[in-house]
Design an enzyme around this catalytic site. Structure first.
Site, PDB file in Angstrom:
ATOM      1  N   GLY A 187       0.822  -1.217   0.000  1.00 16.96           N
ATOM      2  CA  GLY A 187       0.000   0.000   0.000  1.00 16.96           C
ATOM      3  C   GLY A 187       0.847   1.255   0.000  1.00 16.96           C
ATOM      4  O   GLY A 187       2.074   1.205   0.080  1.00 16.96           O
ATOM      5  N   GLY A 225       2.619   3.608   1.535  1.00 20.37           N
ATOM      6  CA  GLY A 225       3.186   3.761   2.875  1.00 20.37           C
ATOM      7  C   GLY A 225       3.717   5.157   3.119  1.00 20.37           C
ATOM      8  O   GLY A 225       4.012   5.535   4.261  1.00 20.37           O
ATOM      9  N   GLY A 249       7.363   6.858   6.652  1.00 23.98           N
ATOM     10  CA  GLY A 249       6.471   7.683   5.842  1.00 23.98           C
ATOM     11  C   GLY A 249       7.179   8.783   5.059  1.00 23.98           C
ATOM     12  O   GLY A 249       6.550   9.539   4.323  1.00 23.98           O
ATOM     13  N   ARG A 308       4.246  13.927  -7.669  1.00 29.49           N
ATOM     14  CA  ARG A 308       4.316  13.181  -8.920  1.00 29.49           C
ATOM     15  C   ARG A 308       2.932  13.015  -9.538  1.00 29.49           C
ATOM     16  O   ARG A 308       1.911  13.074  -8.845  1.00 29.49           O
ATOM     17  CB  ARG A 308       5.051  11.856  -8.735  1.00 29.49           C
ATOM     18  CG  ARG A 308       4.458  10.934  -7.716  1.00 29.49           C
ATOM     19  CD  ARG A 308       5.300   9.660  -7.605  1.00 29.49           C
ATOM     20  NE  ARG A 308       4.634   8.681  -6.771  1.00 29.49           N
ATOM     21  CZ  ARG A 308       5.079   7.459  -6.545  1.00 29.49           C
ATOM     22  NH1 ARG A 308       6.203   7.055  -7.105  1.00 29.49           N
ATOM     23  NH2 ARG A 308       4.424   6.620  -5.768  1.00 29.49           N
ATOM     24  N   ASP A 332       4.234  -4.593  -7.367  1.00 29.17           N
ATOM     25  CA  ASP A 332       3.622  -3.362  -6.837  1.00 29.17           C
ATOM     26  C   ASP A 332       4.254  -2.120  -7.463  1.00 29.17           C
ATOM     27  O   ASP A 332       3.793  -1.012  -7.223  1.00 29.17           O
ATOM     28  CB  ASP A 332       3.756  -3.316  -5.305  1.00 29.17           C
ATOM     29  CG  ASP A 332       5.192  -3.489  -4.836  1.00 29.17           C
ATOM     30  OD1 ASP A 332       5.781  -4.545  -5.118  1.00 29.17           O
ATOM     31  OD2 ASP A 332       5.733  -2.565  -4.210  1.00 29.17           O
ATOM     32  N   ASN A 333       5.292  -2.316  -8.252  1.00 30.72           N
ATOM     33  CA  ASN A 333       5.903  -1.178  -8.946  1.00 30.72           C
ATOM     34  C   ASN A 333       5.596  -1.206 -10.442  1.00 30.72           C
ATOM     35  O   ASN A 333       6.267  -0.537 -11.226  1.00 30.72           O
ATOM     36  CB  ASN A 333       7.421  -1.186  -8.728  1.00 30.72           C
ATOM     37  CG  ASN A 333       7.792  -0.845  -7.291  1.00 30.72           C
ATOM     38  OD1 ASN A 333       6.996  -0.254  -6.566  1.00 30.72           O
ATOM     39  ND2 ASN A 333       8.990  -1.205  -6.884  1.00 30.72           N
TER      40      ASN A 333
HETATM   41  P1  AMP Z   1       9.185   0.879  -2.875  1.00 30.89           P
HETATM   42  O1  AMP Z   1      10.339  -0.059  -2.725  1.00 30.89           O
HETATM   43  O2  AMP Z   1       9.556   2.327  -2.697  1.00 30.89           O
HETATM   44  O3  AMP Z   1       8.374   0.639  -4.082  1.00 30.89           O
HETATM   45  O4  AMP Z   1       8.240   0.596  -1.611  1.00 30.89           O
HETATM   46  C1  AMP Z   1       7.671  -0.654  -1.326  1.00 30.89           C
HETATM   47  C2  AMP Z   1       6.644  -0.487  -0.238  1.00 30.89           C
HETATM   48  O5  AMP Z   1       7.244   0.011   0.947  1.00 30.89           O
HETATM   49  C3  AMP Z   1       5.507   0.459  -0.567  1.00 30.89           C
HETATM   50  O6  AMP Z   1       4.356  -0.026   0.065  1.00 30.89           O
HETATM   51  C4  AMP Z   1       5.964   1.742   0.066  1.00 30.89           C
HETATM   52  O7  AMP Z   1       4.906   2.610   0.366  1.00 30.89           O
HETATM   53  C5  AMP Z   1       6.641   1.240   1.311  1.00 30.89           C
HETATM   54  N1  AMP Z   1       7.683   2.159   1.796  1.00 30.89           N
HETATM   55  C6  AMP Z   1       8.902   2.366   1.261  1.00 30.89           C
HETATM   56  N2  AMP Z   1       9.588   3.264   1.975  1.00 30.89           N
HETATM   57  C7  AMP Z   1       8.780   3.656   2.996  1.00 30.89           C
HETATM   58  C8  AMP Z   1       8.914   4.564   4.087  1.00 30.89           C
HETATM   59  N3  AMP Z   1      10.014   5.260   4.295  1.00 30.89           N
HETATM   60  N4  AMP Z   1       7.853   4.699   4.910  1.00 30.89           N
HETATM   61  C9  AMP Z   1       6.733   4.001   4.727  1.00 30.89           C
HETATM   62  N5  AMP Z   1       6.547   3.126   3.734  1.00 30.89           N
HETATM   63  C10 AMP Z   1       7.558   2.948   2.872  1.00 30.89           C
HETATM   64 MG    MG Z   2       6.748   0.983  -4.856  1.00 31.26          MG
END
Ligand code: AMP
Ligand code: MG
Length: 498
Positions: A98, A100, A129, A179, A259-260
């Site tokens: 989700g 995050g 966050g 974005r 998820d990406n």
């Molecule tokens: P990402 O690798 O950036 O695509 O993130 C994968 C998941 O981790 C997604 O659900 C993001 O929202 C969550 N996420 C990544 N970094 C953070 C963060 N610093 N705080 C909260 N959620 C994060």
């Molecule tokens: Mg992501």
């Protein structure tokens, strides 16, 4: 600088907002306001993205806008929320993920507007966050660079920064990227509802995506009268086109988790990405990718694997497995055709003919043996073809000087030139100069902009943005951004940490 709190009255930015994703209902998201970012300042702004969004140009100067996009003031007409999705990460089911740290404000000018790094959400899990300045600058620049390269991508309007400390491997500071994309729906959204056997919500989401972004999937029965199978086919097609463009320009995404993966076939979630310097097919740009699952040359297969996950998730709606498999099978023809078309254009061939695939494969092999600089090779080749249009005797030294094995490249150049004689040379040169960029966001360029920005000098970032928005043009004052990477470029470590 003062910081307004989110309890301040909503700002009217003079934009028309709609909130169709919010209207999907509470199974899809949680409404919440961004967490204010202390004492924000502008780090980078894209006038081009602003213009495309229909923002008045005065927004660039506006403190109200700064506050709004740092998450410090609610915006009239928006319905901020964090969405829920799940996904496969590094080949393994990861369960619920989700938004995050990204908060969707709503939609304006046909684009959803998200604030990434805008604070904790119910989906933050172990995270804080926030996003750091470093990764926010990389996402901002790369989004606009990809757009400049005509590669489907989310866009970035701006980065706002703050001195608020954020812990990663070291202490860094917080930033927020604004974005934009017509939709941020991911493969993982569908996987989420399928996994939980929430078939009504799965259908609601698929209908929403079809209605808004793929209306032809409902009306066309060219392939099948099953709109969900058509959707899978259409996403397969767009994903294949996108990945072919990545491969042709030498772009590694780095974290192709489901998820990406955008349901619109856009490049999204820029993390440990890299434009390759020296050509290395097995290049792994993500330090956290120990197995090399997302190595450069694995990307086309990984995309296919991810599409299978999407197909699995859509199966309850498609009904017949055969139809899902048929839709997915199209990848096997679409991807190679798309990649061939990209490579033919890079070589200046204005149509696709047999033999071009072999020619491309041969030169890629030569480039990989000596790790020749990918961008510089193609740009020099383009200039050589352009010069030969003016003077047929023009020598190819600028190209072959890139190689130690002169015999190999000279033999290839001979074969290539023979084939090129079937095409009008001026047209070929023109096509090549519009296809082979002079400027890409190399790691060391991003790093230089980041280091300057940490010292509150945002001029490098602004200059870089200027060339990346027009990567096929010559920018004589900014020639240094087109050179070979310095030695220290190889030591830049990019991990998932962002
Ligand atoms: P990402 O690798 O950036 O695509 O993130 C994968 C998941 O981790 C997604 O659900 C993001 O929202 C969550 N996420 C990544 N970094 C953070 C963060 N610093 N705080 C909260 N959620 C994060
Ligand atoms: Mg992501």
């Amino acid at each position: 600088m003062t910081t307004a709190s989110s309890s301040s009255p909503p700002l009217n930015l003079g934009l028309h907002w709609s909130n169709p994703f919010a209207a999907l209902g509470e199974d899809f998201h949680v409404p919440l306001q961004p967490t204010p970012l202390p004492a924000p300042y502008w780090v980078g702004r894209s006038e081009r993205a602003a213009k495309d969004l229909g923002l008045p140009l005065t927004w660039l100067e506006s403190t109200d806008m700064l506050d709004a996009l740092a998450g410090n003031r609610p915006i009239e007409g928006t319905h901020p929320l964090a969405g829920v999705y799940s996904g496969h990460q590094f080949g393994v089911w990861a369960g619920q993920l989700g938004d995050g740290r990204a908060i969707l404000l709503g939609e304006t000018g046909g684009q959803e507007v998200q604030l990434k790094g805008a604070g904790l959400t119910p989906f933050s899990r172990m995270g804080d966050g926030r996003a750091v300045l470093r990764s926010s600058i990389r996402e901002f620049l790369c989004s606009e660079a990809m757009h400049g390269l005509h590669i489907p991508t989310s866009r970035a309007l701006c980065v706002t920064g703050s001195d608020e400390p954020v812990r990663r491997e070291t202490m860094e500071t917080a930033a927020v990227v604004t974005r934009l994309a017509p939709s941020f729906v991911r493969f993982g959204h569908f996987e989420h509802f399928c996994h939980h056997d929430q078939h009504a919500q799965l259908k609601q989401l698929a209908d929403y995506v079809i209605e808004r972004y793929y209306p032809e999937c409902r009306t066309s029965d060219e392939f099948s009268s099953n709109p969900y199978a058509n959707l899978l086919r259409a996403v397969t097609e767009r994903t294949a086109q996108m990945v072919a463009k990545w491969q042709a320009v030498g772009f590694c995404h780095g974290v192709m988790n489901t998820d990406n993966m955008s349901i619109l076939g856009l490049t999204i979630d820029y993390g440990p990405f890299q434009f390759m310097d020296g050509f290395d097919p097995g290049h792994i740009c993500n330090q956290s990718d120990n197995q090399g699952r997302y190595a450069f040359n694995k990307q086309p297969n990984v995309a296919y694997w991810n599409l299978y996950c999407l197909g699995q998730a859509l199966l309850p709606l498609i009904g017949e497995q055969e139809q899902a498999i048929d839709a997915l099978e199209t990848y096997k023809a679409t991807y190679p055709a798309a990649f061939d078309a990209c490579m033919s254009a890079k070589m200046g061939f204005t149509d696709a003919q047999s033999g071009q695939r072999e020619l491309a494969a041969e030169v890629l092999q030569l480039l990989s043996v000596e790790r020749v600089d990918y961008t510089i090779f193609w740009r020099r080749l383009s200039h050589w073809v352009a010069a030969r249009d003016r003077d047929p005797g023009e020598v190819n030294d600028s190209v072959s000087d890139l190689f130690m094995d002169r015999t190999g490249i000279d033999r290839w150049l001979l074969q290539y030139s023979e084939r090129l004689t079937h095409y009008p040379r001026a047209l070929a040169a023109n096509l090549m100069l519009r296809t082979n960029p002079k400027y890409v966001l190399r790691n060391h360029l991003g790093e230089t902009a980041i280091r300057a920005a940490r010292a509150k000098d945002f001029s490098v970032l602004a200059q870089l943005l200027q060339v990346l928005e027009h990567p096929f043009d010559e920018h004589p004052q900014l020639e240094s951004f087109a050179g070979f990477p310095p030695d220290w470029a190889g030591s830049i470590a990019i991990s998932c940490s962002s």
